[in-house]
Design an enzyme around this catalytic site. Structure first.
Site, PDB file in Angstrom:
ATOM      1  N   LYS A 177       0.865  -1.175   0.000  1.00  0.00           N
ATOM      2  CA  LYS A 177       0.000   0.000   0.000  1.00  0.00           C
ATOM      3  C   LYS A 177       0.906   1.230   0.000  1.00  0.00           C
ATOM      4  CE  LYS A 177      -1.841   2.971   1.724  1.00  0.00           C
ATOM      5  NZ  LYS A 177      -1.765   4.402   1.308  1.00  0.00           N
ATOM      6  N   GLU A 253       9.646   1.429  10.831  1.00  0.00           N
ATOM      7  CA  GLU A 253      10.711   2.402  10.598  1.00  0.00           C
ATOM      8  C   GLU A 253      10.035   3.758  10.656  1.00  0.00           C
ATOM      9  OE1 GLU A 253      12.631   5.228   9.059  1.00  0.00           O
ATOM     10  OE2 GLU A 253      12.497   4.168   7.143  1.00  0.00           O
ATOM     11  N   CYS A 287      13.956  10.607   6.574  1.00  0.00           N
ATOM     12  CA  CYS A 287      14.000  10.317   8.007  1.00  0.00           C
ATOM     13  C   CYS A 287      15.428  10.301   8.519  1.00  0.00           C
ATOM     14  CB  CYS A 287      13.305   8.990   8.293  1.00  0.00           C
ATOM     15  SG  CYS A 287      14.016   7.599   7.388  1.00  0.00           S
ATOM     16  N   GLU A 384      10.675  16.862  13.787  1.00  0.00           N
ATOM     17  CA  GLU A 384      11.340  16.465  12.545  1.00  0.00           C
ATOM     18  C   GLU A 384      11.031  17.506  11.479  1.00  0.00           C
ATOM     19  OE1 GLU A 384      12.069  12.305  10.108  1.00  0.00           O
ATOM     20  OE2 GLU A 384      10.175  12.594  11.164  1.00  0.00           O
TER      21      GLU A 384
END
Length: 480
Positions: A177, A253, A287, A384
């Protein structure tokens, strides 16, 4: 971009089909806001059909000799290299990243097929004698079963192959997906898999505007035994709670807040170059991106000046243009978030050495930005960033650098620059991160275990570890 490289319908059981929902999902070009194409929109019923296909193909695929699975994965690698340029252009078009970055992603993505083609034939069990002497301990590794793979938009090819390749090497079937922002690359990868000889139903791909509905339907299905997710920590927590209902094995993750620590004895040229790689890969939308740059007092101003010169000279423009160094962010919301973080830092006293504002044009641009004297209270010290912003913080001692670097809930990756090998290894050991790059700006490698600690996730991808995530250890007590 020719449509020949990518289909736009769901890929279920080896066939391309429209979604059950009558509407289709528009795929936008972040460089100018135009519609590239539309893709099929899956319902929960389509999701279950994909699970049906994966479950139906599971027995035969798990029984397929490892060498045969290996040869198919090797063929996937060869076909991806063959199609490298059109794939890179497709990634750049729908993701916005600079074409040179997109080319790097295709090469990286293809390597997962080659690496796990080699690992597929290296699933070794164990044989030992129980300490009591009563029996032998025989351990073998078996495929975990139907796997649900959920990937983000920032690396649409690499995040897909990093999950698909080990799943297939282990003998698992799967449903992918992908993110609705970048589905075309996922469908192009599915076409490559089919051409390489992956049997019908082994890999299924679907897109949906109602992600939670289709994902929940699959996680409620007891035939799904594995969830591998790459995305935000917030969403990861939701998925972990949902997966607990069926006790599904999870690999996560998740988010990062990577520190980039530069000591005053570092090679300045290498440290600046490493910062450019660690910060500006994919325009900062990674990331693994350096999020907090900690530079020792004695060299902080020179480092900041040189980094600002490099980042300020980057050509900002549409991703597919050959001379673009930094493309747009993925959408308007991403630009708004980055602008908000920068404005907050400036309001708290940060100095803007370059950039600091949105770019020109209709696309979702933000200029490469370097900030100095950033307050530890600024939002971007905790959040982030996911954009081309390098905030620089100054530290005095090694102990202070370690404390600052570890002062986050995240622990995916960290970077350290120093000429003192003993110091470098000492600091690397104390940093709370699943991965540390010492005097390097790039840490990712298909042959290395990729993953984090704390709120950055569970499990590992890549290396032999990545294949074991898709396998169960079975113990047989035997006597002879």
């Amino acid at each position: 971009m020719s449509k020949n490289i990518y289909p736009t319908d769901l890929f279920i059981g080896g066939t391309w089909r429209d979604g059950s929902r009558p509407d289709r999902i528009a795929v936008m070009n972040p460089s100018d806001g135009s519609v590239i194409d539309t893709v099929a929109n899956a319902s929960a019923a389509d999701a279950i059909a994909a699970v049906d296909a994966a479950a139906g193909a599971a027995r035969a695929w798990s029984a397929t000799p490892a060498r045969q699975r290996s040869e198919i994965l090797r063929k996937c690698f060869e076909l991806m290299i063959r199609d490298a340029e059109p794939l890179a252009r497709l990634i750049s078009l729908e993701n916005g990243k600079a074409l040179k970055d997109a080319r790097g992603e295709v090469a990286y993505a293809a390597e997962f097929f080659r690496w796990f083609a080699e690992e597929a034939v290296r699933v070794n069990g164990d044989l030992s004698v129980a300490p009591s002497g009563a029996n032998r301990i025989l351990v073998q590794y078996q495929p975990i079963g139907v796997s649900l793979l959920i990937t983000p938009w920032n690396f649409p090819a690499a995040m897909a192959t990093r999950k698909i390749a080990p799943a297939l090497a282990a003998g698992c079937t799967c449903v992918l997906k992908p993110a609705t922002e970048t589905p075309l690359t996922a469908y192009a990868v599915a076409r490559i898999l089919s051409e390489a000889g992956v049997p019908d139903g082994v890999v299924n791909v679907l897109t949906s505007s109602t992600t939670s509905e289709v994902v929940n339907a699959m996680l409620d299905d007891p035939r799904v035994r594995k969830l591998s997710f790459t995305g935000s920590t917030e969403v990861g927590r939701i998925l972990l709670r949902k997966a607990a209902d069926q006790v599904i094995h999870c690999s996560m993750e998740l988010g990062g807040n990577a520190p980039f620590v530069v000591f005053d004895d570092a090679d300045m040229d290498k440290a600046v170059e490493g910062a450019m790689v660690a910060k500006m890969r994919n325009g900062g939308e990674a990331c693994t991106a350096a999020n907090r740059l900690y530079v020792q007092q004695g060299i902080a101003e020179e480092f900041a000046r040189r980094l600002a010169e490099r980042m300020g000279a980057m050509k900002v423009g549409p991703g597919p243009e050959a001379d673009t160094d930094c493309g747009p962010l993925v959408n308007a919301a991403a630009v708004y978030k980055v602008a908000e973080l920068v404005d907050d830092a400036v309001a708290r006293g940060a100095k803007v050495l370059c950039g600091g504002t949105r770019g020109q044009g209709e696309g979702h641009f933000f200029l490469p930005t370097v900030l100095l004297d950033v307050s530890a209270e600024a939002s971007l010290a905790r959040d982030e960033i996911f954009g081309p912003v390098a905030p620089i913080y100054v530290f005095d001692t090694e102990e202070q650098a370690i404390e600052l670097a570890n002062d986050t809930e995240y622990g995916l990756v960290a970077y350290v620059y120093t000429r003192d090998l003993a110091r470098g290894l000492r600091v690397c050991e104390r940093l709370e991160a699943g991965m540390v790059a010492l005097n390097r700006g790039l840490v990712s490698d298909p042959a290395a275990p990729f993953g984090g600690v704390k709120q950055s996730g569970l499990g590992r991808e890549g290396a032999h570890h990545g294949m074991l995530e898709f396998m169960e250890a079975k113990y047989i007590a035997a006597e002879w």
